[in-house]
Design an enzyme around this catalytic site. Structure first.
Site, PDB file in Angstrom:
ATOM      1  N   LEU A   8     -18.748  68.392  -1.595  1.00 26.27           N
ATOM      2  CA  LEU A   8     -18.543  68.042  -0.198  1.00 26.27           C
ATOM      3  C   LEU A   8     -19.296  69.077   0.636  1.00 26.27           C
ATOM      4  O   LEU A   8     -19.303  70.267   0.302  1.00 26.27           O
ATOM      5  CB  LEU A   8     -17.055  68.070   0.170  1.00 26.27           C
ATOM      6  CG  LEU A   8     -16.149  67.010  -0.472  1.00 26.27           C
ATOM      7  CD1 LEU A   8     -14.701  67.239  -0.051  1.00 26.27           C
ATOM      8  CD2 LEU A   8     -16.598  65.611  -0.096  1.00 26.27           C
ATOM      9  N   ASP A   9     -19.921  68.635   1.719  1.00 29.61           N
ATOM     10  CA  ASP A   9     -20.612  69.565   2.607  1.00 29.61           C
ATOM     11  C   ASP A   9     -19.624  70.574   3.168  1.00 29.61           C
ATOM     12  O   ASP A   9     -18.407  70.339   3.197  1.00 29.61           O
ATOM     13  CB  ASP A   9     -21.284  68.812   3.760  1.00 29.61           C
ATOM     14  CG  ASP A   9     -22.453  67.957   3.293  1.00 29.61           C
ATOM     15  OD1 ASP A   9     -22.957  68.209   2.178  1.00 29.61           O
ATOM     16  OD2 ASP A   9     -22.860  67.046   4.038  1.00 29.61           O
ATOM     17  N   ILE A  10     -20.141  71.674   3.671  1.00 31.39           N
ATOM     18  CA  ILE A  10     -19.291  72.764   4.155  1.00 31.39           C
ATOM     19  C   ILE A  10     -18.290  72.295   5.204  1.00 31.39           C
ATOM     20  O   ILE A  10     -17.139  72.717   5.204  1.00 31.39           O
ATOM     21  CB  ILE A  10     -20.157  73.937   4.696  1.00 31.39           C
ATOM     22  CG1 ILE A  10     -19.251  75.105   5.125  1.00 31.39           C
ATOM     23  CG2 ILE A  10     -21.074  73.491   5.828  1.00 31.39           C
ATOM     24  CD1 ILE A  10     -20.001  76.378   5.437  1.00 31.39           C
TER      25      ILE A  10
END
Length: 258
Positions: A107-109
């Site tokens: 998952l992106d930050i």
């Protein structure tokens, strides 16, 4: 070569729970894996239980029972073991709560929600494969408005800046001022897929929450919460085929070591 004469080194490292097979191949490329005292240079190397394998100078741990955890990832954490920019990571956050684990996908930050973690790198690889066909579901808050007709067109897939995306199920949940809440379901999980699709529709994502990965749901798991999936539920959801294959491979490995 018979399957009883050895297995690929990256697969053995992944099954030991050190990391995913992809990361194992990277470690080999970086010269961080030794076999019988010599640095390995090829991930295509086959090994048996008689070979002594060291990763960063440490022997492989014994194969533990496969475990799976649901984690409600908050925004602001990187899904990586090492971040060049020094940002906080999921694995640092959970170091005191879990054994060494790998994530199933990323998952992106700033993306929140369900992240699956496992101590079995081969399971991670299996569930990430497009052939597994698991649906990822998201709740999306985006600046701007869109109509249902535009969303319906996504069901046939769409091409954005030369990248072809498969069928996407998207629905308007509600409109809140200048923002629109959507529910989006995808199967491929390509890099930044949801955000790019929304940008294609003229929307700017400002909150993204993954609510499901295949049969596993975020549910009422609190933000930052971690919960182990019971073994029976894990096996029934993933399917006995994977576990039978892994158990057979582990039995062969034990026979070779005896």
């Amino acid at each position: 070569m018979s399957e009883f004469e050895g297995e690929r080194i990256a697969k053995v490292i992944a099954r030991a729970g050190v990391c995913s097979r992809r990361d194992a191949e990277r470690l080999i490329g970086e010269g961080r894996v030794k076999m019988n005292g010599k640095v390995l240079t090829s991930a295509a190397t086959n090994v048996t239980a008689k070979d002594v394998i060291l990763v960063d100078g440490q022997p492989l741990p014994s194969k533990e029972a496969t475990k799976l955890w649901r984690y409600h990832k908050p925004g602001g954490l990187v899904v990586s073991n090492n971040d060049p920019q020094g940002r906080p990571t999921v694995f640092e956050k959970l170091r005191e709560q879990l054994p060494r684990v790998v994530s199933i996908g990323r998952l992106d930050i700033n993306t929140e929600g369900l992240l699956l973690l496992t101590n079995d790198g081969e399971l991670a690889r299996f569930l990430e494969l497009p052939a597994t066909g698991w649906t990822r579901k998201y709740r999306v808050r985006a600046f701007g408005h869109v109509n249902e007709a535009s969303l319906t067109k996504l069901e046939k897939g769409v091409e954005v800046e030369g990248v072809r995306y498969g069928p996407i199920e998207a629905k308007i949940e509600r409109v809140q001022g200048d923002n629109t809440w959507l529910t989006i379901a995808i199967k491929e999980g390509k890099n930044r897929e949801v955000k790019r699709i929304c940008e294609h529709l003229g929307l700017q994502v400002n909150r993204l929450i993954r609510t499901a990965f295949g049969p596993f749901q975020l549910g009422e798991l609190p933000r930052g919460g971690i919960e182990e999936v019971p073994t029976r539920a894990m096996k029934s959801s993933i399917g006995e085929k994977f576990f039978k294959k892994e158990d057979d491979a582990h039995r062969r490995w034990k026979v070779q070591r005896s």
